[in-house]
Design an enzyme around this catalytic site. Structure first.
Site, PDB file in Angstrom:
ATOM      1  N   CYS A   1       0.823  -1.210   0.000  1.00 56.44           N
ATOM      2  CA  CYS A   1       0.000   0.000   0.000  1.00 56.44           C
ATOM      3  C   CYS A   1       0.859   1.264   0.000  1.00 56.44           C
ATOM      4  O   CYS A   1       0.354   2.357  -0.232  1.00 56.44           O
ATOM      5  CB  CYS A   1      -0.949   0.012   1.193  1.00 56.44           C
ATOM      6  SG  CYS A   1      -0.100   0.109   2.776  1.00 56.44           S
TER       7      CYS A   1
ATOM      8  N   ASP B   1       2.281   2.654   2.551  1.00 56.61           N
ATOM      9  CA  ASP B   1       2.190   3.434   3.792  1.00 56.61           C
ATOM     10  C   ASP B   1       3.484   3.325   4.599  1.00 56.61           C
ATOM     11  O   ASP B   1       4.167   2.310   4.569  1.00 56.61           O
ATOM     12  CB  ASP B   1       1.002   2.956   4.631  1.00 56.61           C
ATOM     13  CG  ASP B   1      -0.318   3.373   4.015  1.00 56.61           C
ATOM     14  OD1 ASP B   1      -0.279   4.058   2.979  1.00 56.61           O
ATOM     15  OD2 ASP B   1      -1.367   3.013   4.556  1.00 56.61           O
TER      16      ASP B   1
ATOM     17  N   CYS C   1      -3.062   5.393   5.654  1.00 53.23           N
ATOM     18  CA  CYS C   1      -4.531   5.395   5.677  1.00 53.23           C
ATOM     19  C   CYS C   1      -5.055   5.693   7.077  1.00 53.23           C
ATOM     20  O   CYS C   1      -4.309   5.736   8.048  1.00 53.23           O
ATOM     21  CB  CYS C   1      -5.034   4.028   5.219  1.00 53.23           C
ATOM     22  SG  CYS C   1      -4.747   2.746   6.444  1.00 53.23           S
TER      23      CYS C   1
ATOM     24  N   CYS D   1      -2.614  -2.869   8.698  1.00 58.51           N
ATOM     25  CA  CYS D   1      -2.306  -1.539   9.230  1.00 58.51           C
ATOM     26  C   CYS D   1      -1.881  -1.638  10.691  1.00 58.51           C
ATOM     27  O   CYS D   1      -0.991  -0.916  11.134  1.00 58.51           O
ATOM     28  CB  CYS D   1      -3.503  -0.618   9.094  1.00 58.51           C
ATOM     29  SG  CYS D   1      -4.316  -0.726   7.495  1.00 58.51           S
TER      30      CYS D   1
HETATM   31 FE1  FES Z   1      -1.657   0.184   4.309  1.00 58.29          FE
HETATM   32 FE2  FES Z   1      -3.463   0.943   5.996  1.00 58.29          FE
HETATM   33  S1  FES Z   1      -3.753   0.577   3.890  1.00 58.29           S
HETATM   34  S2  FES Z   1      -1.348   0.730   6.354  1.00 58.29           S
END
Ligand code: FES
Length: 129
Positions: free
Chosen positions: A33, A35, A58, A102
């Protein structure tokens, strides 16, 4: 959907920011993702005296970072190491399945910051020999 606790920590995240003279810093990312999360800890008498986070991610990543800092603050290093990916999600009243990764990031960033602190401690001991 998200629990009230997740929404609360997402809209009012606790302990955000950076500790410039941190004793330990841990950064982890999720390649899927994209992040990114960094945790900063300040340790006093073997306890986490202060903790802050910076999360580029997110809403669930922000909420889990915030909850992790609350769980870790005041804990001993060993107790904080036991804060698991699952316990972060549980403390938030659960997370949707697709968002479980996450909470992994938050626990992993905390553990990385503690490992960084332990590494520095060892280096200091070596330097004093
Ligand atoms: Fe990757 Fe939340 S979508 S940490």
């Amino acid at each position: 959907m998200y629990s009230n606790k997740v929404m609360d920590h997402f809209t009012h995240p606790r302990n955000t920011g950076e500790i410039t003279d941190a004793d330990g810093v841990g950064t982890v990312g999720n390649p899927t993702c994209g992040d990114l999360m960094t945790m900063y800890i300040k340790v006093k008498d073997n306890r986490i005296a202060d903790i802050k986070f910076k999360t580029f991610g997110c809403g669930a990543a922000i909420a889990t970072s915030s909850m992790t800092t609350e769980l870790a603050k005041g804990k001993t290093i060993d107790e904080a190491m036991k804060i698991s990916r699952a316990s972060v999600a549980e403390s938030l009243g659960g997370l949707p399945k697709v968002k479980m990764h996450c909470s992994n990031l938050a626990a992993d960033a905390l553990h990385a910051a503690i490992e960084d602190y332990k590494g520095k401690l060892e280096k200091n001991k070596e330097a004093k020999k």
